[in-house]
Design a protein around this motif. Structure first.
Motif, mmCIF file in Angstrom:
data_model
loop_
_atom_site.group_PDB
_atom_site.id
_atom_site.type_symbol
_atom_site.label_atom_id
_atom_site.label_comp_id
_atom_site.label_asym_id
_atom_site.label_seq_id
_atom_site.Cartn_x
_atom_site.Cartn_y
_atom_site.Cartn_z
ATOM 1 N N SER A 1 0.866 -1.174 0.000
ATOM 2 C CA SER A 1 0.000 0.000 0.000
ATOM 3 C C SER A 1 0.904 1.226 0.000
ATOM 4 N N VAL A 2 0.850 2.000 -1.086
ATOM 5 C CA VAL A 2 1.823 3.061 -1.316
ATOM 6 C C VAL A 2 1.115 4.413 -1.295
ATOM 7 N N SER A 3 1.745 5.383 -0.625
ATOM 8 C CA SER A 3 1.291 6.769 -0.625
ATOM 9 C C SER A 3 2.462 7.635 -1.054
ATOM 10 N N VAL A 4 2.341 8.270 -2.222
ATOM 11 C CA VAL A 4 3.401 9.116 -2.771
ATOM 12 C C VAL A 4 2.996 10.570 -2.604
ATOM 13 N N ASP A 5 3.921 11.390 -2.155
ATOM 14 C CA ASP A 5 3.571 12.794 -1.929
ATOM 15 C C ASP A 5 3.139 13.488 -3.214
ATOM 16 N N PRO B 1 12.851 29.459 -7.937
ATOM 17 C CA PRO B 1 11.549 28.898 -7.481
ATOM 18 C C PRO B 1 11.737 27.509 -6.895
ATOM 19 N N GLY B 2 11.113 27.253 -5.759
ATOM 20 C CA GLY B 2 11.263 25.962 -5.072
ATOM 21 C C GLY B 2 10.308 24.925 -5.597
ATOM 22 N N SER B 3 10.659 23.683 -5.345
ATOM 23 C CA SER B 3 9.800 22.568 -5.740
ATOM 24 C C SER B 3 8.560 22.538 -4.856
ATOM 25 N N PRO B 4 7.402 22.078 -5.368
ATOM 26 C CA PRO B 4 6.199 21.950 -4.522
ATOM 27 C C PRO B 4 6.355 20.889 -3.443
ATOM 28 N N TYR B 5 7.397 20.048 -3.551
ATOM 29 C CA TYR B 5 7.600 18.977 -2.563
ATOM 30 C C TYR B 5 8.664 19.341 -1.528
ATOM 31 N N SER B 6 9.220 20.568 -1.597
ATOM 32 C CA SER B 6 10.273 20.944 -0.655
ATOM 33 C C SER B 6 9.735 21.050 0.756
ATOM 34 N N ASP B 7 8.488 21.518 0.893
ATOM 35 C CA ASP B 7 7.912 21.642 2.233
ATOM 36 C C ASP B 7 7.738 20.284 2.888
ATOM 37 N N VAL B 8 7.315 19.278 2.105
ATOM 38 C CA VAL B 8 7.175 17.927 2.663
ATOM 39 C C VAL B 8 8.545 17.370 3.027
#
Length: 631
Positions: free
Chosen positions: A494-498, A563-570
């Motif tokens: 069971s996989v959850s990818v950001d 510009p930062g990646s949308p995944y940098s906060d995670v």
């Protein structure tokens, strides 16, 4: 002389008939009708206790009626019409006026035209007797026929008399007694029979009144007959019957639907009836819930409709079974149910190629009793006695109006039922065997796969994997992360990818979303996998500095911020959680590192927050990585 007298009597009788034939609707108050040779014919109320018997008038026949009295367009009321046949004695006592006769001429004139009277009284069970005294002057002649007369007393709005009352009428003198029934307004309500003293004419009048009181042309002038009525319109486009108020009102009164006159009336709260539910015996009862009376109007608009009969025939069901009498004799039992009671025949038959009738056992559906069940269906039950219940015994039904017969309907043979149950059980057993085999096959397949990939795995437990992307804007890195997530899904994780949960992250926030995923890891088992890249290592180093000024100086040296990646906060949130788990000594049990770039620096150059976590180089260490996730 006799012929002349008889002719005069016939003429007078005809005149009386013309007088008696007046329309009842013309009376609005009490009236008295007398023949022409009775002068000054008047009526007045009198107490029954003050009446004295007289001998100058004899009542030979008494005939009371109940009629409707209407005047112009006013409301109609009940009238008590009393016809009395009287004999006047010419030599009877003359009424004393209270003074002596002073002149011989006046004496002879009063003797020729004496005054006489008759009193009629009526009462009900709820009232005291009330009387009307009819007084008149007799025009005496030599003809004895004029000593006979017929008078009629019309009492409008008689006290204590209403619909459904029993009225006793009698006269003084002579004491003739008659009884008359005022019919009830309720449709179909059984009426009591008259006593033996009730005349035939009174009974006929009462029955006529019962059948016509609220179906009369003047029913709208009778307050008690005013009830709401319903109009039904068939809408072919919607296949419904629309219910409308006959007086054009937008709101419907209270409505209930009844099948057959003796059926239960079930309340209906809708303004439409589905066309498939309409039957030939369907009737509507309508009443005003705010009215003082509970009278209802009733209409059965579909009695002669072809489609309503088809709906009845399509809903006929028949069941057949075998029974046993008290003396242990077998019999064939049948039950027929339909929306309406039917006319037709039922008979048994032997089913071979076709169902051949067994002669001498036909039964009529009209015989016996129909009963309405809880679902509103009408049921008829019957039995065939002294019949050989051999294999293939069935029942056929012929319904009046249908082109073809219904059936055959056969009862379930016991031996046949047993074989059917055995076959069903064998089929269920075979299906269960196939299902268990499939489940075992899947279990063995998973066990073999687990053995080939590093040892025994807890079969049947689906581990959860949280895959966290590095803070890169490179599409190639993002695609590699998605491919890794798809690989894990294909292996049963069971996989959850950001990258697949951006909507939830925007709604909850990066840190709460990641925290909720780790809670699911604790419940289901599994790991959080952090994918490394050069940009990820740089951001980890920046996180360790914890110096805003140094970060600002470094940002100014690099010029304008990228510009930062949308995944940098995670990714940054994961560093906070790794640091917290490190202090609790469980960071290595919850987090794994994956390196997709073979040229990335070695473990010695890994930033401090990520040190101590297991690192896998993919694709070279894919098997070891999968094995680690299953532990």
């Amino acid at each position: 002389m006799f012929l002349l007298g008889w002719t005069i009597w016939c003429v007078l009788l005809a005149l009386c008939e013309l007088t008696w034939g007046l329309e009842v609707s013309g009376y609005g108050s009490d009236e008295v009708i007398c023949p022409q040779f009775l002068y000054d014919c008047t009526s007045e109320d009198e107490m029954s206790l003050t009446i004295a018997d007289r001998e100058d008038v004899e009542v030979k026949n008494l005939n009371p009626h109940i009629k409707l009295c209407c005047k112009d367009k006013d409301l109609c009321t009940i009238c008590l019409w009393i016809d009395a046949d009287i004999n006047i004695h010419p030599d009877g006592d003359v009424e004393d006026e209270g003074y002596p006769w002073s002149e011989e001429e006046d004496y002879h004139e009063d003797t020729r035209n004496p005054k006489a009277s008759v009193t009629v009284c009526y009462s009900t069970a709820a009232t005291m007797p009330l009387c009307k005294k009819v007084e008149f002057t007799v025009n005496h002649t030599d003809s004895p026929l004029q000593n006979q007369a017929k008078i009629s007393v019309v009492i409008a709005k008689p006290t204590g008399i209403s619909f459904g009352s029993r009225v006793i009428v009698y006269t003084l003198p002579s004491h003739l007694l008659r009884e008359v029934l005022v019919p009830s307004l309720t449709d179909g309500e059984p009426q009591s029979q008259c006593l033996l003293l009730c005349s035939t004419a009174a009974v006929a009048e009462s029955l006529y009144f019962l059948s016509s009181v609220c179906s009369h042309d003047q029913q709208e002038q009778l307050k008690e007959c005013r009830v709401p009525r319903l109009k039904s319109v068939i809408n072919q486009e919607t296949n419904e019957v629309e219910l409308l108020s006959a007086d054009g009102s937008e709101t419907l009164p209270s409505v209930c639907i009844q099948h057959e006159h003796s059926g239960r009336c079930q309340r209906w709260n809708s303004t439409t009836v589905p066309l498939y539910a309409v039957t030939s015996c369907m009737c509507f009862q309508v009443w005003d819930k705010d009215s003082e009376t509970s009278r209802r109007s009733r209409s059965c608009p579909f009695r002669n409709s072809d489609f309503s009969w088809r709906n009845v025939w399509q809903n006929v069901s028949v069941s057949v079974d075998q029974g046993q009498t008290n003396d242990q004799h077998l019999l064939l039992w049948w039950n027929l149910s339909a929306p309406c009671r039917l006319e037709g025949e039922v008979w048994p038959c032997h089913k071979v190629s076709s169902c051949q009738e067994i002669k001498g056992f036909r039964q009529q559906l009209t015989n016996g009793t129909w009963r309405q069940n809880l679902k509103g269906q009408w049921e008829k039950t019957g039995v065939f006695k002294d019949i050989d219940l051999q294999f293939g015994l069935c029942v056929m039904v012929e319904v009046k109006g249908m082109e073809a017969n219904l059936g055959p309907f056969c009862y379930n043979n016991t031996e046949r039922t047993r074989w059917s149950l055995l076959i069903v059980c064998l089929l269920l057993l075979a299906c269960a065997t196939v299902l268990i085999s499939c489940l075992l096959h899947a279990f063995v397949k998973k066990w073999v796969w687990s053995w080939r990939h590093g040892g025994f795995v807890k079969i049947g437990r689906r581990h959860h994997v949280v895959l966290l992307s590095p803070p890169d804007m490179d599409d190639g890195v993002s695609e590699s992360v998605c491919q890794l997530g798809s690989l894990l899904c294909s292996r049963g994780f069971s996989v959850s990818v950001d990258q697949w949960s951006r909507k939830q992250q925007c709604r909850q926030g990066p840190l709460p979303w990641l925290h909720s995923q780790l809670l699911e890891l604790d419940n289901c088992g599994g790991r959080a996998v952090l994918v490394l890249s050069r940009r990820a290592l740089e951001r980890a180093d920046e996180w360790t500095l914890r110096n805003k000024d140094a970060m600002k100086t470094k940002s100014e040296e690099k010029g304008q911020p990228q510009p930062g990646s949308p995944y940098s906060d995670v990714f940054m949130a994961s560093l906070f959680l790794i640091q917290a788990d490190r202090q609790l000594g469980r960071a290595g049990k919850r987090f794994l590192l994956v390196n997709l770039d073979s040229n990335l620096c070695s473990e010695k150059k890994i930033p401090e927050p990520l040190q101590g976590l297991t690192l896998f180089q993919l694709p070279a260490q894919t098997k070891a990585f999968l094995t680690e996730l299953t532990l």
